[in-house]
Scaffold this motif. Structure first.
Motif, PDB file in Angstrom:
ATOM      1  N   ASP A 212       0.828  -1.207   0.000  1.00  0.00           N
ATOM      2  CA  ASP A 212       0.000   0.000   0.000  1.00  0.00           C
ATOM      3  C   ASP A 212       0.861   1.255   0.000  1.00  0.00           C
ATOM      4  O   ASP A 212       0.575   2.226  -0.719  1.00  0.00           O
ATOM      5  CB  ASP A 212      -0.923   0.004   1.217  1.00  0.00           C
ATOM      6  CG  ASP A 212      -2.039  -1.034   1.123  1.00  0.00           C
ATOM      7  OD1 ASP A 212      -2.267  -1.543   0.002  1.00  0.00           O
ATOM      8  OD2 ASP A 212      -2.654  -1.343   2.158  1.00  0.00           O
ATOM      9  N   GLU A 213       1.930   1.238   0.795  1.00  0.00           N
ATOM     10  CA  GLU A 213       2.797   2.405   0.893  1.00  0.00           C
ATOM     11  C   GLU A 213       3.514   2.685  -0.431  1.00  0.00           C
ATOM     12  O   GLU A 213       3.744   3.846  -0.782  1.00  0.00           O
ATOM     13  CB  GLU A 213       3.831   2.199   2.004  1.00  0.00           C
ATOM     14  CG  GLU A 213       3.280   2.299   3.405  1.00  0.00           C
ATOM     15  CD  GLU A 213       2.841   3.700   3.763  1.00  0.00           C
ATOM     16  OE1 GLU A 213       3.641   4.646   3.568  1.00  0.00           O
ATOM     17  OE2 GLU A 213       1.687   3.855   4.214  1.00  0.00           O
ATOM     18  N   ARG A 214       3.836   1.639  -1.159  1.00  0.00           N
ATOM     19  CA  ARG A 214       4.617   1.801  -2.395  1.00  0.00           C
ATOM     20  C   ARG A 214       3.750   1.748  -3.657  1.00  0.00           C
ATOM     21  O   ARG A 214       4.282   1.785  -4.762  1.00  0.00           O
ATOM     22  CB  ARG A 214       5.701   0.726  -2.459  1.00  0.00           C
ATOM     23  CG  ARG A 214       6.819   0.945  -1.436  1.00  0.00           C
ATOM     24  CD  ARG A 214       7.910  -0.099  -1.569  1.00  0.00           C
ATOM     25  NE  ARG A 214       9.038   0.185  -0.697  1.00  0.00           N
ATOM     26  CZ  ARG A 214      10.221   0.637  -1.100  1.00  0.00           C
ATOM     27  NH1 ARG A 214      10.425   0.877  -2.385  1.00  0.00           N
ATOM     28  NH2 ARG A 214      11.199   0.857  -0.242  1.00  0.00           N
ATOM     29  N   GLY A 215       2.445   1.641  -3.497  1.00  0.00           N
ATOM     30  CA  GLY A 215       1.569   1.643  -4.655  1.00  0.00           C
ATOM     31  C   GLY A 215       1.698   0.407  -5.510  1.00  0.00           C
ATOM     32  O   GLY A 215       1.559   0.464  -6.743  1.00  0.00           O
ATOM     33  N   MET A 216       1.955  -0.741  -4.887  1.00  0.00           N
ATOM     34  CA  MET A 216       2.074  -2.002  -5.602  1.00  0.00           C
ATOM     35  C   MET A 216       0.841  -2.863  -5.351  1.00  0.00           C
ATOM     36  O   MET A 216       0.110  -2.661  -4.373  1.00  0.00           O
ATOM     37  CB  MET A 216       3.332  -2.753  -5.166  1.00  0.00           C
ATOM     38  CG  MET A 216       4.620  -2.012  -5.466  1.00  0.00           C
ATOM     39  SD  MET A 216       6.059  -2.894  -4.812  1.00  0.00           S
ATOM     40  CE  MET A 216       7.376  -1.757  -5.263  1.00  0.00           C
ATOM     41  N   THR A 217       0.608  -3.825  -6.199  1.00  0.00           N
ATOM     42  CA  THR A 217      -0.516  -4.751  -6.057  1.00  0.00           C
ATOM     43  C   THR A 217      -0.003  -6.094  -5.564  1.00  0.00           C
ATOM     44  O   THR A 217       0.899  -6.680  -6.175  1.00  0.00           O
ATOM     45  CB  THR A 217      -1.254  -4.942  -7.393  1.00  0.00           C
ATOM     46  OG1 THR A 217      -1.771  -3.680  -7.825  1.00  0.00           O
ATOM     47  CG2 THR A 217      -2.404  -5.923  -7.233  1.00  0.00           C
ATOM     48  N   LEU A 218      -0.563  -6.559  -4.470  1.00  0.00           N
ATOM     49  CA  LEU A 218      -0.162  -7.850  -3.914  1.00  0.00           C
ATOM     50  C   LEU A 218      -1.101  -8.929  -4.458  1.00  0.00           C
ATOM     51  O   LEU A 218      -2.321  -8.862  -4.268  1.00  0.00           O
ATOM     52  CB  LEU A 218      -0.242  -7.795  -2.384  1.00  0.00           C
ATOM     53  CG  LEU A 218       0.692  -8.698  -1.587  1.00  0.00           C
ATOM     54  CD1 LEU A 218       2.144  -8.384  -1.902  1.00  0.00           C
ATOM     55  CD2 LEU A 218       0.430  -8.545  -0.095  1.00  0.00           C
ATOM     56  N   VAL A 219      -0.543  -9.897  -5.147  1.00  0.00           N
ATOM     57  CA  VAL A 219      -1.317 -11.023  -5.670  1.00  0.00           C
ATOM     58  C   VAL A 219      -1.142 -12.179  -4.688  1.00  0.00           C
ATOM     59  O   VAL A 219      -0.071 -12.787  -4.619  1.00  0.00           O
ATOM     60  CB  VAL A 219      -0.843 -11.430  -7.083  1.00  0.00           C
ATOM     61  CG1 VAL A 219      -1.718 -12.548  -7.628  1.00  0.00           C
ATOM     62  CG2 VAL A 219      -0.860 -10.225  -8.014  1.00  0.00           C
ATOM     63  N   GLU A 220      -2.181 -12.471  -3.912  1.00  0.00           N
ATOM     64  CA  GLU A 220      -2.063 -13.377  -2.778  1.00  0.00           C
ATOM     65  C   GLU A 220      -2.518 -14.794  -3.106  1.00  0.00           C
ATOM     66  O   GLU A 220      -3.506 -14.992  -3.810  1.00  0.00           O
ATOM     67  CB  GLU A 220      -2.881 -12.850  -1.599  1.00  0.00           C
ATOM     68  CG  GLU A 220      -2.452 -11.473  -1.122  1.00  0.00           C
ATOM     69  CD  GLU A 220      -3.322 -10.972   0.012  1.00  0.00           C
ATOM     70  OE1 GLU A 220      -4.231 -11.712   0.455  1.00  0.00           O
ATOM     71  OE2 GLU A 220      -3.108  -9.832   0.471  1.00  0.00           O
ATOM     72  N   LYS A 221      -1.797 -15.759  -2.540  1.00  0.00           N
ATOM     73  CA  LYS A 221      -2.142 -17.168  -2.657  1.00  0.00           C
ATOM     74  C   LYS A 221      -2.001 -17.809  -1.270  1.00  0.00           C
ATOM     75  O   LYS A 221      -0.898 -17.962  -0.760  1.00  0.00           O
ATOM     76  CB  LYS A 221      -1.230 -17.894  -3.653  1.00  0.00           C
ATOM     77  CG  LYS A 221      -1.280 -17.338  -5.073  1.00  0.00           C
ATOM     78  CD  LYS A 221      -2.630 -17.563  -5.727  1.00  0.00           C
ATOM     79  CE  LYS A 221      -2.678 -16.944  -7.105  1.00  0.00           C
ATOM     80  NZ  LYS A 221      -4.017 -17.104  -7.740  1.00  0.00           N
ATOM     81  N   LYS A 222      -3.138 -18.164  -0.679  1.00  0.00           N
ATOM     82  CA  LYS A 222      -3.116 -18.801   0.641  1.00  0.00           C
ATOM     83  C   LYS A 222      -3.077 -20.318   0.471  1.00  0.00           C
ATOM     84  O   LYS A 222      -3.789 -20.873  -0.362  1.00  0.00           O
ATOM     85  CB  LYS A 222      -4.355 -18.403   1.445  1.00  0.00           C
ATOM     86  CG  LYS A 222      -4.432 -19.036   2.827  1.00  0.00           C
ATOM     87  CD  LYS A 222      -5.554 -18.442   3.666  1.00  0.00           C
ATOM     88  CE  LYS A 222      -6.913 -18.808   3.133  1.00  0.00           C
ATOM     89  NZ  LYS A 222      -7.992 -18.356   4.038  1.00  0.00           N
ATOM     90  N   VAL A 223      -2.240 -20.982   1.282  1.00  0.00           N
ATOM     91  CA  VAL A 223      -2.129 -22.440   1.208  1.00  0.00           C
ATOM     92  C   VAL A 223      -2.319 -23.042   2.591  1.00  0.00           C
ATOM     93  O   VAL A 223      -1.971 -22.435   3.616  1.00  0.00           O
ATOM     94  CB  VAL A 223      -0.772 -22.881   0.623  1.00  0.00           C
ATOM     95  CG1 VAL A 223      -0.631 -22.395  -0.810  1.00  0.00           C
ATOM     96  CG2 VAL A 223       0.389 -22.368   1.472  1.00  0.00           C
TER      97      VAL A 223
END
Length: 421
Positions: A212-223
């Motif tokens: 959020d601070e760096r303006g990036m998108t986190l693509v999350e994968k929960k296992v």
């Protein structure tokens, strides 16, 4: 004011009111009825006799974290024996009472009930689900306990402490380092594979904050904990066009993900949580990929560090346990017991080895250097005892299977996060 800040204010107010009502105070923070007093005027409590101080270790020696549990325990035993060889603490020898819960919650709860009346403190409670199951008992029993789970969700418990940085703090430092050194920019998509539960969720909180601070998108994968093959998650991240991958999983899952990325042509840097690595992974087919693609963020230095304390630990451990593997668990065990011994020394100086006296002594520690890692501050239960991290990487033929990349540092953005933690 955040919900946690409001809770903190309520706890402080409640403690102050309780102090007024019970007339607490004095040098030790203990009341006159806390326990018997020995011939030297030292108040004692459970687990303390005229000749011994018994400390509890409730750990996993036979379950999924058995290798780590054994390393931590053996380092704790080594440290305790060295202290005893120098005369012990407060005229007493240290004794460890150990139980193996095999990472079974019901077993651990029963073992805790059996151990609790016999120990002065518990410098070694391993397993996030087990810690959560025992939290209320620990506080009710006033048992100074060291969590070997590092979720910041456990902060704020006077009798429960976390040594070194929490998972979220490490991930904030590590992600910031990765972005700065790998040229990651605003708008980039960053993969994040995380294990469901306290460990993964807490690391995820740190990763989301940096994104959020760096303006990036986190693509999350929960296992889940039983998932072994992460090739599908890695393939999906590749299709999403990620520029890097963060990973907070178990060691076998880390090897699966990095190996799948190498095999599938996803040539991006991986940054993992240190708990998700085991040097035994370098004996698997994933070793070439791990050596090439993976770095780790860790709360303590690599065992290849040239500091005198690290060199001494490696030499002493090899003499005591010849042939046993070296891993980061040795540093955890060393630091855990070093903090516990300092607590006991401080409590002895205050003439209060009751449980309340040991907790008070622990919270008086503001600048304790265990020799392996950053200086620790335990004075505020709501704040991590350390906020610096190390960057390390897999390496063949070295103690612990890790080499140092960057010494202790703290990301500039971390202070903003700690203000809202």
């Amino acid at each position: 004011m955040t919900p946690k800040q409001r809770l903190r204010s309520a706890v402080v107010l409640t403690a102050a009111l309780a102090c007024v009502l019970t007339a607490c105070g004095g040098d030790t923070g203990s009341s006159a009825g806390d326990g018997p007093v020995d011939a030297n005027g030292v108040r004692t409590g459970p687990g303390v006799t005229d000749s011994t101080i018994t400390l509890g270790v409730l750990t996993d020696l036979s379950g999924p974290y058995g290798p780590l549990g054994r390393s931590v325990l053996q380092a704790e035993r080594l440290y305790a024996d060295q202290v005893n060889a120098r005369g012990g603490v407060c005229g007493r020898k240290l004794k460890l009472l150990v139980r193996d819960h095999g990472y079974d919650v019901e077993t651990a709860v029963g073992q805790y009930r059996e151990m609790e009346p016999k120990v002065a403190a518990m410098p070694g409670l391993l397993g996030s689900t087990i810690i959560n199951a025992l939290l209320d008992s620990i506080e009710i029993d006033d048992l100074m306990t060291t969590s070997l789970g590092y979720s910041s969700a456990l902060l704020g418990q006077p009798a429960l402490t976390i040594i070194d940085a929490t998972y979220d703090v490490d991930m904030i430092n590590g992600f910031s380092y990765l972005a700065d050194t790998q040229g990651l920019r605003r708008g980039d998509r960053i993969g994040f594979i995380y294990l469901e539960g306290d460990y993964g969720n807490n690391a995820r909180r740190g990763a989301r904050f940096v994104a959020d601070e760096r303006g990036m998108t986190l693509v999350e994968k929960k296992v889940g904990p039983t998932r072994k093959d992460l090739s599908e998650e890695v393939r999906e991240l590749g299709e999403a066009g990620v520029k890097a991958v963060l990973i907070s999983t178990s060691p076998p899952q880390t090897a699966s993900a990095v190996g799948a990325a190498a095999a599938g042509g996803l040539d991006v840097p991986f940054l993992g949580s240190a708990v998700g690595y085991d040097p035994r992974l370098l004996e698997t087919p994933a070793a070439p990929a791990l050596l090439k693609m993976l770095q780790l963020v860790a709360p303590t230095p690599a065992m290849t560090s040239d500091t005198a304390e690290v060199r001494k630990l490696v030499a002493d451990y090899r003499r005591r346990y010849p042939g046993d593997p070296l891993d980061q668990g040795l540093e955890t065990g060393h630091n855990t017991m070093a903090v516990a011994v300092q607590d006991l020394k401080s409590a002895c100086e205050a003439k209060d080895l009751s449980r309340a006296g040991i907790i008070a002594a622990h919270r008086r520690q503001k600048r304790f250097d265990p020799g392996l890692g950053p200086v620790l501050d335990f004075s505020d239960p709501w704040r991590p005892s350390a906020t610096q991290s190390y960057i390390v990487k897999p390496a063949q033929g070295v103690p612990g299977g890790l080499a140092g990349v960057r010494d202790a540092f703290r990301a500039p953005v971390l202070e903003k996060y700690l203000a809202i933690l």
